[in-house]
Write an enzyme that holds these catalytic residues in place. Sequence first.
Site, mmCIF file in Angstrom:
data_model
loop_
_atom_site.group_PDB
_atom_site.id
_atom_site.type_symbol
_atom_site.label_atom_id
_atom_site.label_comp_id
_atom_site.label_asym_id
_atom_site.label_seq_id
_atom_site.Cartn_x
_atom_site.Cartn_y
_atom_site.Cartn_z
ATOM 1 N N LYS A 126 0.541 -3.340 6.372
ATOM 2 C CA LYS A 126 1.509 -3.807 5.380
ATOM 3 C C LYS A 126 1.652 -2.720 4.325
ATOM 4 O O LYS A 126 0.723 -2.443 3.557
ATOM 5 C CB LYS A 126 1.023 -5.111 4.746
ATOM 6 C CG LYS A 126 1.956 -5.607 3.649
ATOM 7 C CD LYS A 126 1.572 -6.982 3.166
ATOM 8 C CE LYS A 126 2.507 -7.459 2.088
ATOM 9 N NZ LYS A 126 2.186 -8.823 1.641
ATOM 10 N N GLU A 168 -6.483 0.603 10.093
ATOM 11 C CA GLU A 168 -6.341 -0.804 9.677
ATOM 12 C C GLU A 168 -6.355 -1.724 10.901
ATOM 13 O O GLU A 168 -7.023 -2.757 10.913
ATOM 14 C CB GLU A 168 -5.022 -1.009 8.904
ATOM 15 C CG GLU A 168 -5.032 -0.467 7.486
ATOM 16 C CD GLU A 168 -5.801 -1.357 6.506
ATOM 17 O OE1 GLU A 168 -6.395 -2.359 6.930
ATOM 18 O OE2 GLU A 168 -5.811 -1.020 5.312
ATOM 19 N N LYS A 181 4.642 -4.639 8.844
ATOM 20 C CA LYS A 181 5.837 -4.756 8.007
ATOM 21 C C LYS A 181 5.889 -3.703 6.937
ATOM 22 O O LYS A 181 4.845 -3.203 6.542
ATOM 23 C CB LYS A 181 5.937 -6.154 7.416
ATOM 24 C CG LYS A 181 5.038 -6.443 6.242
ATOM 25 C CD LYS A 181 5.352 -7.825 5.761
ATOM 26 C CE LYS A 181 4.659 -8.131 4.484
ATOM 27 N NZ LYS A 181 4.916 -9.444 4.005
HETATM 28 C C1 PBG Z 1 2.958 -12.270 0.348
HETATM 29 C C2 PBG Z 1 4.066 -11.716 1.158
HETATM 30 C C3 PBG Z 1 5.110 -10.849 0.789
HETATM 31 C C4 PBG Z 1 5.962 -10.759 1.888
HETATM 32 C C5 PBG Z 1 5.403 -11.533 2.899
HETATM 33 N N1 PBG Z 1 4.220 -12.094 2.445
HETATM 34 C C6 PBG Z 1 5.430 -10.236 -0.514
HETATM 35 C C7 PBG Z 1 4.626 -9.162 -1.087
HETATM 36 O O1 PBG Z 1 3.641 -8.674 -0.529
HETATM 37 O O2 PBG Z 1 4.963 -8.817 -2.211
HETATM 38 C C8 PBG Z 1 7.239 -10.006 1.931
HETATM 39 C C9 PBG Z 1 8.195 -10.460 2.985
HETATM 40 C C10 PBG Z 1 9.623 -10.091 2.759
HETATM 41 O O3 PBG Z 1 9.955 -9.208 1.957
HETATM 42 O O4 PBG Z 1 10.473 -10.699 3.433
HETATM 43 N N2 PBG Z 1 1.951 -11.415 0.046
#
Ligand code: PBG
Length: 328
Positions: free
Chosen positions: A196, A234, A249
């Site tokens: 992430k 990771e 993501k």
């Molecule tokens: C929660 C989370 C986030 C997203 C998914 N789970 C936000 C972040 O990390 O700030 C983002 C998903 C999206 O942008 O559609 N931690």
Amino acid sequence: MNFPKTRMRRLRYNKILRNMIEDTRIVASDLIYPIFVSEGAGTKEPIESMPGQFRYSIDNTILLCEELLKFNINSIILFGIVKKKDDTGKISCNSKSIVPKAITKLKSKFKDKLFIIADVCNCEYTKHGHCGTIIENDVDNDETVTTLAEQSLILAKCGADALAPSDMMDGRVKVIREILDKNKFEKTPIFPYSVKYSSAFYGPFRDAAKSSPSFGDRKTYQMNFKNSEEAINEVKLDLNEGADVIIIKPAMVYLDIVLKIKERFNVPIIAYNVSGEYSMVKSASKNNFISEMEIVLEILHSIKRSGANAIISYHALDVAKFLKKNNV
Ligand code: PBG
């Protein structure tokens, strides 16, 4: 094998042949729909920065899921929107909290017809918007992991089919696996967001979930987008701790990472086509600068082509409707 003996176009003249030899195809069952669930009843509140997306109360979430199933989308990922927050996110560790409540209702209604992934994180539940407990101005890893484990157990008890920790704390998969196993949830899989990146593409989500950090940023726990080898470490660590499926993501500008992970590890991958990617497409198509469905299909196929087995996307329902209408 040179021209004129070889002509690459020979396989492109006929539409049936083109379809026959496709490498990838998107079907509705590849798609996972993200849903923002909010407290109250009878509400469906538009999210300004994500045209076509809403914050749904539980009753409206049920109606939405009926529609998803009608178009063959059978899995969702849930995010909770709450009014009352605390300093640590522990407020979410309760079966009366919004997501556990929604899962209980959805499961009693849809049983195994609907696969429910619960995002595990604290940022939607903390006053400061960070993903965990703050100690000395930073998110404390080990304290946060205990809350995440507690949150995971509640979600599993309410019927979550999979848990998706999105916090990026070290060691959370291990601790979540342990608490699940200790409580006889050894069959519940963990889908960590192992990769992430700290990304501006999450902007609209934070608007939707009201989860922007009130100070600093998430760079001490989410990954630096200038790195790629780090993603391998990771994933390796999470697999060793018991991860079943890896979530990566954002998706669109991280397809090199999806491919790299696919080539290195023999595991299923879900890519998350995040909020900013969605909103870019939506705003450009609203201006008629691009053709929305063509662009969306091209994006989703590129994600699958690079190695993702499934895709979380806010476009999922529109795509599923399109596929059904066109008998794909
Ligand atoms: C929660 C989370 C986030 C997203 C998914 N789970 C936000 C972040 O990390 O700030 C983002 C998903 C999206 O942008 O559609 N931690």
